[in-house]
Design an enzyme around this catalytic site. Sequence first.
Site, PDB file in Angstrom:
ATOM      1  N   LYS A 215      -4.339   1.949  -9.212  1.00  8.98           N
ATOM      2  CA  LYS A 215      -5.208   1.500 -10.303  1.00  8.98           C
ATOM      3  C   LYS A 215      -5.627   2.660 -11.196  1.00  8.98           C
ATOM      4  CE  LYS A 215      -9.783   1.037  -9.829  1.00  8.98           C
ATOM      5  NZ  LYS A 215     -10.547   1.489 -11.029  1.00  8.98           N
ATOM      6  N   ASN A 216      -6.010   3.765 -10.589  1.00  8.06           N
ATOM      7  CA  ASN A 216      -6.536   4.888 -11.354  1.00  8.06           C
ATOM      8  C   ASN A 216      -5.459   5.652 -12.110  1.00  8.06           C
ATOM      9  OD1 ASN A 216      -9.246   4.452 -10.645  1.00  8.06           O
ATOM     10  ND2 ASN A 216      -8.966   5.499  -8.692  1.00  8.06           N
TER      11      ASN A 216
ATOM     12  N   ARG B 193     -14.915   0.945 -16.434  1.00  7.26           N
ATOM     13  CA  ARG B 193     -15.210   2.363 -16.608  1.00  7.26           C
ATOM     14  C   ARG B 193     -14.025   3.098 -17.243  1.00  7.26           C
ATOM     15  NH1 ARG B 193     -19.065   6.344 -17.073  1.00  7.26           N
ATOM     16  NH2 ARG B 193     -18.151   8.320 -16.475  1.00  7.26           N
TER      17      ARG B 193
ATOM     18  N   ASP C 132     -18.409   0.414 -12.201  1.00  2.00           N
ATOM     19  CA  ASP C 132     -19.232   0.392 -11.001  1.00  2.00           C
ATOM     20  C   ASP C 132     -20.603   1.006 -11.245  1.00  2.00           C
ATOM     21  OD1 ASP C 132     -17.235  -0.740  -9.492  1.00  2.00           O
ATOM     22  OD2 ASP C 132     -16.420   1.182  -8.850  1.00  2.00           O
TER      23      ASP C 132
ATOM     24  N   ASP D 127     -13.706   7.601  -3.086  1.00  4.68           N
ATOM     25  CA  ASP D 127     -13.580   6.146  -3.074  1.00  4.68           C
ATOM     26  C   ASP D 127     -13.375   5.566  -1.676  1.00  4.68           C
ATOM     27  OD1 ASP D 127     -14.005   5.855  -5.745  1.00  4.68           O
ATOM     28  OD2 ASP D 127     -11.919   5.549  -6.305  1.00  4.68           O
TER      29      ASP D 127
ATOM     30  N   MET E  42     -20.714  12.837  -4.436  1.00  2.00           N
ATOM     31  CA  MET E  42     -20.464  12.712  -5.866  1.00  2.00           C
ATOM     32  C   MET E  42     -21.349  11.703  -6.592  1.00  2.00           C
ATOM     33  SD  MET E  42     -16.308  13.093  -5.828  1.00  2.00           S
ATOM     34  CE  MET E  42     -16.199  13.134  -7.612  1.00  2.00           C
TER      35      MET E  42
END
Length: 428
Positions: free
Chosen positions: A22-23, A93, A117, A312, A334
Site C-alpha cells: 500500500k505504501n 494521509r 489515521d 506499523d 513515533m
Amino acid sequence: MHEYVIKGGYPINGTITASGNKNAALPCIAACLLTKEPVILHNIPQIQDTNVMFEILKSLGAKVENLSKNNWKIQCSDIKTFELPSDLTKKVRGSIVFAGPLTARMGKCEMMPPGGDVIGRRRVDTHFLALKQLGVDVMVNGHFSFSTNKLVGADIFLDEASVTATENAVMAASVAEGTTILQNCASEPHVQDVCKMLNAMGAKISGIGSNILTIHGVKELKGCEYTIGPDYIEIGSYIGMAAATHGRITIKGIRAEEMRPLKYNFAKLGISWTINGDELTVPDTQELKVHDDIGNATPKIDDMPWPGFPADLTSIMTVVATQVNGTVLIFEKMFESRMFFVDKLISMGAKITLCDPHRAVVSGTSMLHGDNLVSPDIRAGMAMVIAALCAHGESHIRNVYQIERGYEDLVGSLQSLGAHIEQVELEE
C-alpha cells in the site's frame, strides 16, 4: 456501512498471496503526474486508499483504466488543475505525496491538510523544508499552497527520515535542474519502489536503499511499466495472526530480504517461520514464550526507521504478545496516540499496563473474550481483528473502513483461511 462479526477460537490455516505494498502504491500513483505518457502499474492493492488516490488523479484530468484485478493504466497527458479536491484529500494521509509531482508538473499545488489515521501528530514540516530547498514557495493558511517558477537541485538534509517527505523530494528533484543530494532520507522498501519506478521512467537516482540519495535531474520523464512489491506489513500481520490463533499459514509472493527486520522481534515472542523462495510458512508449533534479555531482563520490542522494526507492526505485536507466555515492553516511539487502543484489549481481558503514550507492558498469556469494538486506525483495527479471532465468544468491530484502507479483501481472505468472520450491513 458495515461491521465485522467475528467468532473467536478458530485457528487460521491455509495459503494466501501477499498483496501489493500500500505504501508503495500511493506515491507510485502520484508519480504518474510526472509524465504525459501512459504508465502501467501492476500489483496495486484493491483497497480504499488506492481507490481514493485514483479518484484524485481523475479529478485532475488523468485517464485511469483498470486493465484487470490489481493492474492499472494511467495517463496524465491532460492535467487541467493544480487544486486537489478537499473531500478526497481528507480521506487518505497519502494524498500529501501529490505535492511534489503536481508542483513539478503544473508549477502549483493547492490542497487541504491530508487525512488518514488518527495516531497522534503527524508533522508535515519535513515536506515543506525539502520542497523549499528545491525552489518551491510554501504557504500555510488553513490549507497548503505550493508554487515554483523553476525547480533547482540542492544539497538537502532532512530533519527526520520521513517516508513521504523523502518521496515528495525525490519526485520533485527528478525533474529539477541540476543535482540533488538527499541525506537522512527514508529507505523503506516502498521508498525504494518509488525510486525504481522513477528510474524506469528515465530518472537518474542512485543510492537506492540507503539514507543518501543522489538525483540528477532530467528535463522530462517517460511512461513505464512497473510492478509494486509485496506488503511486508500485511505479511507481518498474518504472521502474528497465525501464531496468536495457533494456526498454520503459507504466504506466497514475499521478499525474503524484507522479512529480516521482522524476524528478530517476532523471535522475542517465540515465533518463527521458514522461507522457501518467495513463500513463507508459519507452522502451528510455535513456542509462544517471551525470550528474556540477558540477566532475565524484560525484553523490548521497539520501532525505528528501516531497516529497524516497522512502526506499523507495533499494534499487531501488542495483541500477539497477549497470547504469549511472559512479559514484554512494547515501545512505540513515533506516534504518541497509537497505543491508546490498548484500552479495548484490556476490556477484552488483556493484561496490559499503559505506562505513557508510547510504552505498554504486556503480560501473557491472557484469555480474551468477545467485545464490541471500534477501529481507530488501520493497524489498531487489524490488531482488534486478531484479538477477536483469539477471543472466546463473539466480537463486533465497527468503523472497518479504516481497516479496509490497508488490507485487500480482508474478510474474503480470512474466510478462505477458516476464520469465522462475516461482514454485516448496518442500518443508517
